[in-house]
Design a protein around this motif. Sequence first.
Motif, PDB file in Angstrom:
ATOM      1  N   ALA A  48       5.143   4.547  -4.991  1.00  0.00           N
ATOM      2  CA  ALA A  48       6.099   5.047  -5.985  1.00  0.00           C
ATOM      3  C   ALA A  48       7.413   5.403  -5.313  1.00  0.00           C
ATOM      4  CB  ALA A  48       5.524   6.259  -6.715  1.00  0.00           C
ATOM      5  N   ASP A  49       7.349   5.763  -4.027  1.00  0.00           N
ATOM      6  CA  ASP A  49       8.554   6.101  -3.270  1.00  0.00           C
ATOM      7  C   ASP A  49       8.212   6.161  -1.800  1.00  0.00           C
ATOM      8  OD1 ASP A  49       7.058   8.630  -3.675  1.00  0.00           O
ATOM      9  OD2 ASP A  49       8.751   9.532  -2.600  1.00  0.00           O
ATOM     10  N   ASP A  50       9.226   6.129  -0.974  1.00  0.00           N
ATOM     11  CA  ASP A  50       9.015   6.314   0.460  1.00  0.00           C
ATOM     12  C   ASP A  50      10.276   6.857   1.103  1.00  0.00           C
ATOM     13  OD1 ASP A  50       7.717   6.362   2.875  1.00  0.00           O
ATOM     14  OD2 ASP A  50       7.291   4.209   2.941  1.00  0.00           O
ATOM     15  N   ARG A  51      10.077   7.519   2.216  1.00  0.00           N
ATOM     16  CA  ARG A  51      11.211   7.962   3.028  1.00  0.00           C
ATOM     17  C   ARG A  51      11.808   6.756   3.734  1.00  0.00           C
ATOM     18  NH1 ARG A  51       6.807  11.423   3.626  1.00  0.00           N
ATOM     19  NH2 ARG A  51       7.194  13.537   2.844  1.00  0.00           N
ATOM     20  N   TRP A  52      13.105   6.804   3.981  1.00  0.00           N
ATOM     21  CA  TRP A  52      13.774   5.659   4.617  1.00  0.00           C
ATOM     22  C   TRP A  52      13.516   5.699   6.111  1.00  0.00           C
ATOM     23  CZ3 TRP A  52      14.871   1.508   2.206  1.00  0.00           C
ATOM     24  CH2 TRP A  52      15.648   0.516   2.810  1.00  0.00           C
ATOM     25  N   LEU A  53      12.288   5.291   6.470  1.00  0.00           N
ATOM     26  CA  LEU A  53      11.828   5.325   7.848  1.00  0.00           C
ATOM     27  C   LEU A  53      11.053   4.053   8.137  1.00  0.00           C
ATOM     28  CD1 LEU A  53      10.333   8.945   7.924  1.00  0.00           C
ATOM     29  CD2 LEU A  53      12.408   8.223   9.104  1.00  0.00           C
ATOM     30  N   ASP A  54      11.152   3.597   9.369  1.00  0.00           N
ATOM     31  CA  ASP A  54      10.292   2.515   9.821  1.00  0.00           C
ATOM     32  C   ASP A  54       8.827   2.929   9.637  1.00  0.00           C
ATOM     33  OD1 ASP A  54       8.620   1.381  12.291  1.00  0.00           O
ATOM     34  OD2 ASP A  54      10.187  -0.057  11.774  1.00  0.00           O
ATOM     35  N   ALA A  55       7.984   1.962   9.312  1.00  0.00           N
ATOM     36  CA  ALA A  55       6.583   2.261   9.011  1.00  0.00           C
ATOM     37  C   ALA A  55       5.810   2.820  10.196  1.00  0.00           C
ATOM     38  CB  ALA A  55       5.887   1.003   8.494  1.00  0.00           C
ATOM     39  N   ASN A  56       6.363   2.752  11.384  1.00  0.00           N
ATOM     40  CA  ASN A  56       5.701   3.342  12.549  1.00  0.00           C
ATOM     41  C   ASN A  56       5.967   4.837  12.685  1.00  0.00           C
ATOM     42  OD1 ASN A  56       4.569   0.879  13.495  1.00  0.00           O
ATOM     43  ND2 ASN A  56       6.563   0.302  14.332  1.00  0.00           N
ATOM     44  N   GLN A  57       6.896   5.368  11.903  1.00  0.00           N
ATOM     45  CA  GLN A  57       7.249   6.776  12.009  1.00  0.00           C
ATOM     46  C   GLN A  57       6.196   7.652  11.307  1.00  0.00           C
ATOM     47  OE1 GLN A  57       9.888   7.938  13.847  1.00  0.00           O
ATOM     48  NE2 GLN A  57       9.976   5.773  14.451  1.00  0.00           N
ATOM     49  N   PRO A  58       5.889   8.837  11.879  1.00  0.00           N
ATOM     50  CA  PRO A  58       4.826   9.684  11.325  1.00  0.00           C
ATOM     51  C   PRO A  58       5.029  10.080   9.865  1.00  0.00           C
ATOM     52  CG  PRO A  58       5.433  10.433  13.513  1.00  0.00           C
ATOM     53  CD  PRO A  58       6.437   9.389  13.132  1.00  0.00           C
TER      54      PRO A  58
ATOM     55  N   ARG B 162       3.203   4.032   6.396  1.00  0.00           N
ATOM     56  CA  ARG B 162       2.256   4.200   7.509  1.00  0.00           C
ATOM     57  C   ARG B 162       0.969   4.852   7.022  1.00  0.00           C
ATOM     58  NH1 ARG B 162      -0.065   7.771  10.157  1.00  0.00           N
ATOM     59  NH2 ARG B 162       0.981   9.356   8.913  1.00  0.00           N
ATOM     60  N   LEU B 163       1.082   5.895   6.193  1.00  0.00           N
ATOM     61  CA  LEU B 163      -0.081   6.603   5.685  1.00  0.00           C
ATOM     62  C   LEU B 163      -0.972   5.685   4.847  1.00  0.00           C
ATOM     63  CD1 LEU B 163      -0.250  10.138   4.201  1.00  0.00           C
ATOM     64  CD2 LEU B 163      -1.060   8.244   2.816  1.00  0.00           C
ATOM     65  N   VAL B 164      -0.361   4.920   3.947  1.00  0.00           N
ATOM     66  CA  VAL B 164      -1.144   4.035   3.078  1.00  0.00           C
ATOM     67  C   VAL B 164      -1.856   2.965   3.895  1.00  0.00           C
ATOM     68  CG1 VAL B 164      -0.955   2.267   1.278  1.00  0.00           C
ATOM     69  CG2 VAL B 164       0.214   4.453   1.009  1.00  0.00           C
ATOM     70  N   LYS B 165      -1.174   2.410   4.887  1.00  0.00           N
ATOM     71  CA  LYS B 165      -1.801   1.382   5.712  1.00  0.00           C
ATOM     72  C   LYS B 165      -2.932   1.947   6.563  1.00  0.00           C
ATOM     73  CE  LYS B 165       2.092  -1.838   5.964  1.00  0.00           C
ATOM     74  NZ  LYS B 165       3.144  -2.453   6.811  1.00  0.00           N
ATOM     75  N   ALA B 166      -2.836   3.228   6.933  1.00  0.00           N
ATOM     76  CA  ALA B 166      -3.851   3.843   7.783  1.00  0.00           C
ATOM     77  C   ALA B 166      -5.051   4.378   6.997  1.00  0.00           C
ATOM     78  CB  ALA B 166      -3.233   4.989   8.588  1.00  0.00           C
ATOM     79  N   THR B 167      -4.897   4.575   5.694  1.00  0.00           N
ATOM     80  CA  THR B 167      -5.972   5.188   4.911  1.00  0.00           C
ATOM     81  C   THR B 167      -6.512   4.277   3.805  1.00  0.00           C
ATOM     82  OG1 THR B 167      -4.309   6.271   3.513  1.00  0.00           O
ATOM     83  CG2 THR B 167      -5.219   7.555   5.345  1.00  0.00           C
ATOM     84  N   LEU B 168      -5.638   3.679   3.022  1.00  0.00           N
ATOM     85  CA  LEU B 168      -6.082   2.845   1.904  1.00  0.00           C
ATOM     86  C   LEU B 168      -6.320   1.394   2.316  1.00  0.00           C
ATOM     87  CD1 LEU B 168      -6.679   2.234  -1.043  1.00  0.00           C
ATOM     88  CD2 LEU B 168      -4.211   2.151  -1.478  1.00  0.00           C
ATOM     89  N   LEU B 169      -5.404   0.813   3.054  1.00  0.00           N
ATOM     90  CA  LEU B 169      -5.492  -0.614   3.381  1.00  0.00           C
ATOM     91  C   LEU B 169      -6.347  -0.845   4.621  1.00  0.00           C
ATOM     92  CD1 LEU B 169      -1.823  -1.667   2.620  1.00  0.00           C
ATOM     93  CD2 LEU B 169      -3.790  -1.587   1.093  1.00  0.00           C
ATOM     94  N   GLN B 170      -7.547  -0.296   4.556  1.00  0.00           N
ATOM     95  CA  GLN B 170      -8.524  -0.388   5.630  1.00  0.00           C
ATOM     96  C   GLN B 170      -9.847  -0.887   5.049  1.00  0.00           C
ATOM     97  OE1 GLN B 170      -8.075   0.407   9.003  1.00  0.00           O
ATOM     98  NE2 GLN B 170      -5.896   0.643   8.513  1.00  0.00           N
ATOM     99  N   ASN B 171     -10.791  -1.191   5.911  1.00  0.00           N
ATOM    100  CA  ASN B 171     -12.155  -1.520   5.493  1.00  0.00           C
ATOM    101  C   ASN B 171     -12.134  -2.647   4.460  1.00  0.00           C
ATOM    102  OD1 ASN B 171     -13.092   0.668   7.170  1.00  0.00           O
ATOM    103  ND2 ASN B 171     -12.380   2.049   5.568  1.00  0.00           N
ATOM    104  N   LYS B 172     -12.794  -2.461   3.321  1.00  0.00           N
ATOM    105  CA  LYS B 172     -12.861  -3.508   2.308  1.00  0.00           C
ATOM    106  C   LYS B 172     -11.512  -3.780   1.659  1.00  0.00           C
ATOM    107  CE  LYS B 172     -17.731  -2.604   1.373  1.00  0.00           C
ATOM    108  NZ  LYS B 172     -18.747  -2.131   0.407  1.00  0.00           N
ATOM    109  N   ALA B 173     -10.614  -2.791   1.681  1.00  0.00           N
ATOM    110  CA  ALA B 173      -9.300  -2.945   1.056  1.00  0.00           C
ATOM    111  C   ALA B 173      -8.256  -3.534   2.001  1.00  0.00           C
ATOM    112  CB  ALA B 173      -8.808  -1.602   0.535  1.00  0.00           C
ATOM    113  N   SER B 174      -8.662  -3.955   3.169  1.00  0.00           N
ATOM    114  CA  SER B 174      -7.691  -4.450   4.160  1.00  0.00           C
ATOM    115  C   SER B 174      -7.040  -5.758   3.727  1.00  0.00           C
ATOM    116  CB  SER B 174      -8.373  -4.627   5.519  1.00  0.00           C
ATOM    117  OG  SER B 174      -9.421  -5.590   5.435  1.00  0.00           O
ATOM    118  N   ASN B 175      -7.650  -6.453   2.757  1.00  0.00           N
ATOM    119  CA  ASN B 175      -7.093  -7.731   2.298  1.00  0.00           C
ATOM    120  C   ASN B 175      -6.098  -7.584   1.161  1.00  0.00           C
ATOM    121  OD1 ASN B 175      -8.571  -9.332   4.111  1.00  0.00           O
ATOM    122  ND2 ASN B 175     -10.345  -9.395   2.750  1.00  0.00           N
ATOM    123  N   ALA B 176      -5.856  -6.365   0.704  1.00  0.00           N
ATOM    124  CA  ALA B 176      -4.889  -6.173  -0.379  1.00  0.00           C
ATOM    125  C   ALA B 176      -3.485  -6.524   0.112  1.00  0.00           C
ATOM    126  CB  ALA B 176      -4.931  -4.734  -0.874  1.00  0.00           C
ATOM    127  N   ARG B 177      -2.671  -6.976  -0.813  1.00  0.00           N
ATOM    128  CA  ARG B 177      -1.266  -7.262  -0.517  1.00  0.00           C
ATOM    129  C   ARG B 177      -0.467  -5.969  -0.646  1.00  0.00           C
ATOM    130  NH1 ARG B 177       2.681  -9.845  -5.012  1.00  0.00           N
ATOM    131  NH2 ARG B 177       4.591 -10.100  -3.791  1.00  0.00           N
TER     132      ARG B 177
END
Length: 230
Positions: free
Chosen positions: A67-77, A82-97
């Motif tokens: 819905a929104d994001d801070r204007w930061l490179d995805a490697n920034q804490p 970064r959070l979504v890729k580390a928590t949601l787009l993992q395991n069975k959901a890793s194939n989501a676009r």
Amino acid sequence: MMQLQQFSSTDNLNADFAARLVDILQQAIEQRGAAYLVVSGGKTPQALFNTLSNTDLAWDKVTVLLADDRWLDANQPDSNERLVKATLLQNKASNARFISLYADTASAFTGAAEVLPRISALPTFDAVILGMGEDGHTASLFPCSAQIEEGLSDGAPAVLAVEPQTAPYQRMSLSLPRLLDSRHIFLHLVGSNKLTVLNKAMAEHDVLAMPIRAFLHHPVAQVTVMYSDN
């Protein structure tokens, strides 16, 4: 319009919420061949994301965006990406676009033109999960920002750059009309302090003072509040 659903614990909330979302996404895939899910960052949804990531679904047919994001490179804490890729787009959901709200420019305001076509081309979302701040902001539609009237206007672009006065970083945020263009809208809240803010938002109608009111009091959109005290 708002419907409040209260749960005895966050575990119960997350289990129910994940099941609802999977049903919505599965139905979208069956009916239209693809599903579109909009999520929010922060601490509140992380356990939900972990639950979803281990759920059976044709994730390769699911598109996820923020819905929104801070204007930061995805490697920034502090990056929501970064959070979504580390928590949601993992395991069975890793194939989501995943569709990013970030572009490699110094300013969100100069990057908006690059991000806009990614979002404006998308169809109606199947589910949007919003959060809410203590000041009543949602996504990065901050009451303190100079961009709030544009972001809440009927003619707002799908995304816009925002510079809040009471929070760090420039932001890229989906606008009110783009977020409302969804088959299901949820507001995910945990903690008695958030219920206090919700009650305040429901008590009055000034959307510029508390932008979440634009969703809660909308004459057509149905917002389901998923809430637990702890």
